[in-house]
Design an enzyme around this catalytic site. Sequence first.
Site, PDB file in Angstrom:
ATOM      1  CE1 TYR A  46      -2.955  -3.125   0.533  1.00 35.30           C
ATOM      2  CE2 TYR A  46      -3.072  -2.584   2.587  1.00 35.30           C
ATOM      3  CZ  TYR A  46      -3.455  -3.479   1.656  1.00 35.30           C
ATOM      4  OH  TYR A  46      -4.236  -4.468   1.660  1.00 35.30           O
ATOM      5  CG  HIS A  57      -0.812  -8.703   0.130  1.00 29.26           C
ATOM      6  ND1 HIS A  57      -0.507  -7.155   0.018  1.00 29.26           N
ATOM      7  CD2 HIS A  57      -2.143  -8.772  -0.101  1.00 29.26           C
ATOM      8  CE1 HIS A  57      -1.429  -6.567  -0.152  1.00 29.26           C
ATOM      9  NE2 HIS A  57      -2.473  -7.321  -0.129  1.00 29.26           N
ATOM     10  N   PRO A  98     -15.011  -4.642   2.596  1.00 28.21           N
ATOM     11  CG  PRO A  98     -15.039  -4.131   4.935  1.00 28.21           C
ATOM     12  CD  PRO A  98     -14.139  -4.242   3.674  1.00 28.21           C
ATOM     13  CG  LEU A  99     -18.203  -0.807   3.793  1.00 19.82           C
ATOM     14  CD1 LEU A  99     -18.119   0.686   4.332  1.00 19.82           C
ATOM     15  CD2 LEU A  99     -19.608  -1.421   4.154  1.00 19.82           C
TER      16      LEU A  99
END
Length: 379
Positions: free
Chosen positions: A100, A170, A250-251
């Site tokens: 990231y 990952h 999750p969204l």
Amino acid sequence: MNRRNLLKTAGLATVASAFVPSTLLASCANEESKNKEGIKSAVLSGKRTLGSLEVSAIGMGVQNMHRKYTSTVPYRPDMIKILQASYDKGVTFFDTAEAYGPHENERILGEAIQSFRNDVVITSKFGWNIDLETGQRLPGLNSKPEHIKKAVEGMLKRLRTDRIDLLYQHRVDPEVPIEDVAGAVKQLMDEGKVLHWGLSEPGLQTVRRAHAELPLTAIQNEYSMIWREPENDIIPLCEELRIGFVPWWPLACQLLTGSIDEQTRFAPMDIRANTSRYAPENLPQNLKLVEVIKSWAKEKNASPAQISLAWLQAQKPFIVPIPGTTQMAHMEQNIGADNIKFTTEELNSLNSQIDAIEIKGLRLPEFVLQFSKVEAPKK
């Protein structure tokens, strides 16, 4: 004394007011409050267990604080404030990765949590082929044992800590036996640099082999109302082996929050621009799911995001979602999801409504999907 205790101690209220906004003090003083839309937010007190690791019932994903999906760059001091405020409100589980940024989100998290590092659980991830010095993203994957060890040394420096509480691979490297990966992680554990480990988007047999070699604490996969495939295989396997499950996205990258409509289009560098789930021809069908979520949000006096997160929590007690955000109000809403509960009858009704909707499009670009469900080679 950590930040949370400072704010809770009445005798130090005057001191605290010199360092934090009055609105934050008010939210910490009250167990529950409402934002301008009337949606409840609360201090998060619920805990869940991933394997033997206790964390807050909702975590915080730290993926886009260096650059949003829209390619805009957030104001770094604001990101620090959001992370610190999430801890003040009860979040103790923070998820990041060397990829990231690369590297930059680890630096942001490391800076934010210094005053309460020993009170939280932090994760990071290795596995993409990233230059350890420059952070340049190179083609493919790299889980060679020596690379893992060097990667963790970089993580510790960027996170300003002496250990990673939960270290994930990952993506599974198709060229490195998972037993060799486990061996490298075990050495890091023996040195006290890693406390727990897990896998992200792995093949099922790789999970079994990894867990037999060195017990896994958590599996991290995409899972949400719009992507329920993990219910068929990986979640039952986690339940069998007593491994925690951490849903990323999750969204569904804002889709389940109600902030996307049929006219929404995405910038060329936004991953959603290259993901058919969000394509103009598929959005109208997929937004039928969002209408269901909105109806439940109205019924529960909640936001669509809260309904989506509460639904995830209701599936299994070992599931801990990690929504990410770059907005303070959204962070506060997200953690308020822990107060929303469904009766068995309500959950069955909601699931029936979800099942009736056919979702169109792939969940990720094909060039990214090829790295999911990979089985590590035999040793």
